[in-house]
Design a protein around this motif. Structure first.
Motif, short mmCIF file in Angstrom:
data_model
loop_
_atom_site.label_atom_id
_atom_site.label_comp_id
_atom_site.label_asym_id
_atom_site.label_seq_id
_atom_site.Cartn_x
_atom_site.Cartn_y
_atom_site.Cartn_z
N LEU A 53 0.80 -1.22 0.00
CA LEU A 53 0.00 0.00 0.00
C LEU A 53 0.84 1.27 0.00
CD1 LEU A 53 -2.67 -1.12 2.62
CD2 LEU A 53 -3.12 -0.63 0.21
N THR A 54 2.00 1.23 0.65
CA THR A 54 2.77 2.46 0.88
C THR A 54 4.09 2.53 0.14
OG1 THR A 54 3.96 1.58 2.80
CG2 THR A 54 1.80 2.56 3.21
N GLY A 55 4.65 1.37 -0.24
CA GLY A 55 6.00 1.35 -0.81
C GLY A 55 7.07 1.38 0.25
N CYS A 56 6.69 1.33 1.54
CA CYS A 56 7.64 1.41 2.65
C CYS A 56 7.41 0.24 3.61
CB CYS A 56 7.47 2.71 3.43
SG CYS A 56 7.69 4.19 2.42
N LEU A 57 8.44 -0.08 4.38
CA LEU A 57 8.30 -1.04 5.47
C LEU A 57 7.77 -0.34 6.70
CD1 LEU A 57 11.72 -2.82 4.95
CD2 LEU A 57 9.50 -3.97 4.78
N PRO A 58 6.98 -1.03 7.53
CA PRO A 58 6.58 -0.43 8.80
C PRO A 58 7.79 -0.18 9.68
CG PRO A 58 5.74 -2.68 8.59
CD PRO A 58 6.47 -2.37 7.34
N SER A 59 7.69 0.77 10.59
CA SER A 59 8.82 1.06 11.47
C SER A 59 9.04 -0.09 12.43
CB SER A 59 8.54 2.34 12.27
OG SER A 59 7.47 2.13 13.17
N GLY A 60 10.19 -0.11 13.06
CA GLY A 60 10.54 -1.21 13.95
C GLY A 60 9.66 -1.32 15.18
N LYS A 61 8.96 -0.25 15.54
CA LYS A 61 8.12 -0.27 16.72
C LYS A 61 6.65 -0.48 16.38
CE LYS A 61 11.19 2.76 19.34
NZ LYS A 61 11.32 4.05 20.09
N GLY A 62 6.40 -1.01 15.17
CA GLY A 62 5.03 -1.19 14.73
C GLY A 62 4.76 -0.31 13.53
N ALA A 63 3.55 -0.37 13.00
CA ALA A 63 3.25 0.37 11.78
C ALA A 63 3.16 1.86 12.04
CB ALA A 63 1.92 -0.12 11.22
N SER A 64 3.81 2.64 11.18
CA SER A 64 3.60 4.08 11.20
C SER A 64 2.18 4.34 10.71
CB SER A 64 4.60 4.77 10.27
OG SER A 64 5.92 4.42 10.61
N SER A 65 1.61 5.50 11.05
CA SER A 65 0.27 5.82 10.59
C SER A 65 0.25 5.76 9.07
CB SER A 65 -0.12 7.22 11.05
OG SER A 65 -1.35 7.60 10.48
N ILE A 66 -0.63 4.92 8.54
CA ILE A 66 -0.61 4.70 7.09
C ILE A 66 -1.04 5.93 6.32
CG2 ILE A 66 -2.96 3.79 6.79
CD1 ILE A 66 -1.52 1.52 5.12
N SER A 67 -1.80 6.85 6.98
CA SER A 67 -2.22 8.07 6.30
C SER A 67 -1.04 8.98 5.97
CB SER A 67 -3.24 8.82 7.15
OG SER A 67 -2.67 9.20 8.39
N GLU A 68 0.11 8.75 6.61
CA GLU A 68 1.31 9.52 6.26
C GLU A 68 1.76 9.21 4.83
OE1 GLU A 68 4.47 8.95 9.02
OE2 GLU A 68 3.18 9.19 10.79
N PHE A 69 1.43 8.01 4.36
CA PHE A 69 1.86 7.57 3.04
C PHE A 69 0.71 7.53 2.04
CE2 PHE A 69 4.57 5.60 6.25
CZ PHE A 69 5.82 5.98 5.82
N HIS A 70 -0.52 7.38 2.53
CA HIS A 70 -1.66 7.22 1.64
C HIS A 70 -2.82 8.02 2.22
CE1 HIS A 70 -4.53 5.51 -1.09
NE2 HIS A 70 -3.70 4.59 -1.54
N VAL A 71 -3.05 9.20 1.68
CA VAL A 71 -3.97 10.15 2.31
C VAL A 71 -5.41 9.67 2.29
CG1 VAL A 71 -2.51 12.13 1.81
CG2 VAL A 71 -4.22 11.42 0.12
N ASP A 72 -5.74 8.69 1.47
CA ASP A 72 -7.12 8.24 1.38
C ASP A 72 -7.44 7.06 2.30
OD1 ASP A 72 -8.48 9.75 -1.01
OD2 ASP A 72 -6.43 9.32 -1.60
N LEU A 73 -6.48 6.65 3.12
CA LEU A 73 -6.72 5.56 4.07
C LEU A 73 -6.87 6.16 5.46
CD1 LEU A 73 -4.28 2.83 2.71
CD2 LEU A 73 -6.64 3.34 2.05
N ASP A 74 -7.96 5.80 6.14
CA ASP A 74 -8.32 6.47 7.38
C ASP A 74 -7.90 5.66 8.61
OD1 ASP A 74 -10.13 4.39 7.51
OD2 ASP A 74 -11.85 5.61 6.87
N GLN A 75 -8.45 6.05 9.76
CA GLN A 75 -8.07 5.45 11.03
C GLN A 75 -8.36 3.96 11.08
OE1 GLN A 75 -6.48 6.91 13.69
NE2 GLN A 75 -6.40 4.83 14.54
N SER A 76 -9.38 3.50 10.37
CA SER A 76 -9.69 2.07 10.40
C SER A 76 -8.53 1.23 9.87
CB SER A 76 -10.96 1.78 9.59
OG SER A 76 -10.78 2.14 8.23
N TRP A 77 -7.78 1.78 8.90
CA TRP A 77 -6.59 1.08 8.40
C TRP A 77 -5.48 1.08 9.45
CZ3 TRP A 77 -6.31 -1.26 3.55
CH2 TRP A 77 -7.41 -1.03 2.72
N ASP A 78 -5.31 2.19 10.15
CA ASP A 78 -4.32 2.22 11.23
C ASP A 78 -4.67 1.18 12.30
OD1 ASP A 78 -2.72 4.25 10.17
OD2 ASP A 78 -3.97 5.82 11.02
#
Length: 457
Positions: free
Chosen positions: A222-247
């Motif tokens: 979805l983002t082209g990036c790996l999640p950070s080592g402490k868990g997933a970064s907020s996905i809206s940082e990479f994909h503006v159309d994905l909301d809190q439910s994806w986080d």
């Protein structure tokens, strides 16, 4: 070169356990993937010859025991007891061969932490669903894969939907409750994709560990990036159309504590179904109320597309075709297309005439050329100057985006026929193709099957 009864056509990959070759079956000539047990010396020293042999045939047995659309099938096994022309044959087994895999689709390299290509929501969800379905079948039999990653997810290009996903490489798998013969401290699984508990203790891996790897893969698709080592970064940082439910989904999928993850495949699939339903409702609302004040993007001034085919090797391909590090055009000169009502589409800016429907089926490169010859023989749309397009011409079909915004447009071409052969060759046995949906260029050997879409003018 031959291994047993099989004619070797090329090397597909090599690892600590041995090598995988592209091979042709006797009599029929069917192309298969042939895996040979030929471990590196360090692996023999660490694990031992007998244990490696046991692991090798356990992988073949595990794959052969599963019949499922999302698990690659084992076709034949050679135990190394045979001799051909007076020489002993190494232990081997053959599997279904697929040209594509998820790692190539994403543009992932062996430098895994580098950025990869985002695939778009619907493609990503479809592939993730196929992965989970295949893993659920394994888990039902008590098999834990333990090496789920993009390069172990093959894509059958001539199959649609989640059925195109095929899991491979069970060399690190284990049966539930089984102890595997790995030396203490040996890492099992792939960095960045393996669950934390599996990295700490490979024997503790269970269904939730495999599903964690699916979560990492989906996040990256979805983002082209790996999640950070402490868990997933907020996905809206990479994909503006994905909301809190994806986080919320990724917080659960990538939880460090297995007890707080999805307990099994069906639970993760149910959560994906909810996300997809929300996404489709959002897309419908956006497309129903377009921004009428938005100005269309101006067509960029790019060099005229080359019409004469050429030969370019991998080393110089990016430079020759004008591509970035992820093999996408540095200049998106997407065209203005108009359906002419006779099975052709006019690209107004450059005057090219495109075959609207293309080949009905994915074809080898040779058959793609035969498709073009048939168009000319039949004077399709009153023309006899049809040809396979060059990479430069095919790149005019790219929009430069997979989503959002572009998904509201009515496509001029069938979006299911996205992977298209070009007339440009990479080598005597390979040619370049494009993915017009995701907007990148890559190569494959001529026996692989993609669609043909002819051009004239």
């Amino acid at each position: 070169m031959r291994i047993g009864r099989y004619e070797i056509r090329g090397l597909l990959g090599r690892g600590g356990m041995g090598a995988v070759y592209k091979a042709a079956m006797p009599v029929t000539g069917r192309i298969v993937a042939l895996k040979v047990l030929k471990p590196a010396e360090i692996m023999e020293d660490l694990v031992g010859e007998d244990a490696l042999r046991e692991m090798f045939f356990k992988e073949a047995s595990a794959m052969a025991s599963i019949s499922h659309p999302n698990v690659a099938a084992v076709l034949d096994v050679g135990d190394g007891a045979d001799c051909v022309d007076g020489r002993s044959v190494l232990p081997h087994f053959t599997m279904e061969y697929f040209c594509g895999n998820l790692g190539v689709l994403m543009g992932e390299t062996y430098e895994v932490e580098r950025e990869s290509r985002p695939l778009g929501v619907e493609t990503s969800l479809s592939i993730a669903r196929g992965m989970i379905n295949g893993l659920d079948r394994l888990h039902y039999e008590g098999i834990i894969h333990r090496d789920v990653k993009p390069f172990n997810v093959m894509l059958a290009e001539d199959q649609g939907g989640p059925g195109k996903v095929k899991l491979i490489d069970f060399g690190l798998s284990k049966l539930r409750g089984e102890r595997t013969p790995h030396p203490k401290g040996m890492v099992v699984g792939s960095p960045y994709y393996a669950a934390p508990e599996q990295e700490a203790d490979p024997e503790s891996a269970d269904e939730r560990s495999d599903l964690y790897s699916v979560g990492v893969t989906l996040y990256r698709m979805l983002t082209g990036c790996l999640p950070s080592g402490k868990g997933a970064s907020s996905i809206s940082e990479f994909h503006v159309d994905l909301d809190q439910s994806w986080d919320d989904f990724f917080a659960k999928a990538l939880a460090r504590d297995p007890a707080t993850r999805f307990p099994d495949g069906p639970a993760m699939l149910a959560a994906l179904d909810e996300l997809e339903a929300r996404w489709l409702r959002q897309r419908e609302a956006v497309c129903a109320a377009p921004d009428l004040l938005a100005e269309p993007e101006p067509l960029k001034t790019c060099p005229p597309p080359r019409s004469k085919p050429l030969k370019a090797g991998l080393k110089h391909g990016r430079e020759v075709f004008g591509l970035d590090e992820l093999w996408r055009p540095e200049c998106y000169a997407h065209g203005e297309f108009a359906d002419q009502g006779d099975g052709t589409v006019l690209e107004r800016t450059r005057g090219l005439i495109w075959e609207r429907y293309g080949s009905r089926y994915p074809l080898s490169w040779e058959r793609a050329n035969a498709h073009v010859a048939r168009l000319n023989k039949n004077a399709y749309a009153g023309r006899t100057d049809w040809r396979l397009p060059t990479v430069a011409e095919l790149a005019t079909l790219f929009t430069g985006r997979t989503e959002p915004g572009e998904f509201c447009l009515e496509p001029a071409f069938d979006p299911q026929k996205a992977r298209l052969w070009s007339a440009d060759r990479k080598a005597f046995t390979a040619a370049w193709y494009v993915d017009a949906e995701l907007g990148f260029v890559w190569w494959q050997d001529l026996t692989c099957r993609f669609f043909a879409r002819a051009v004239a003018g």
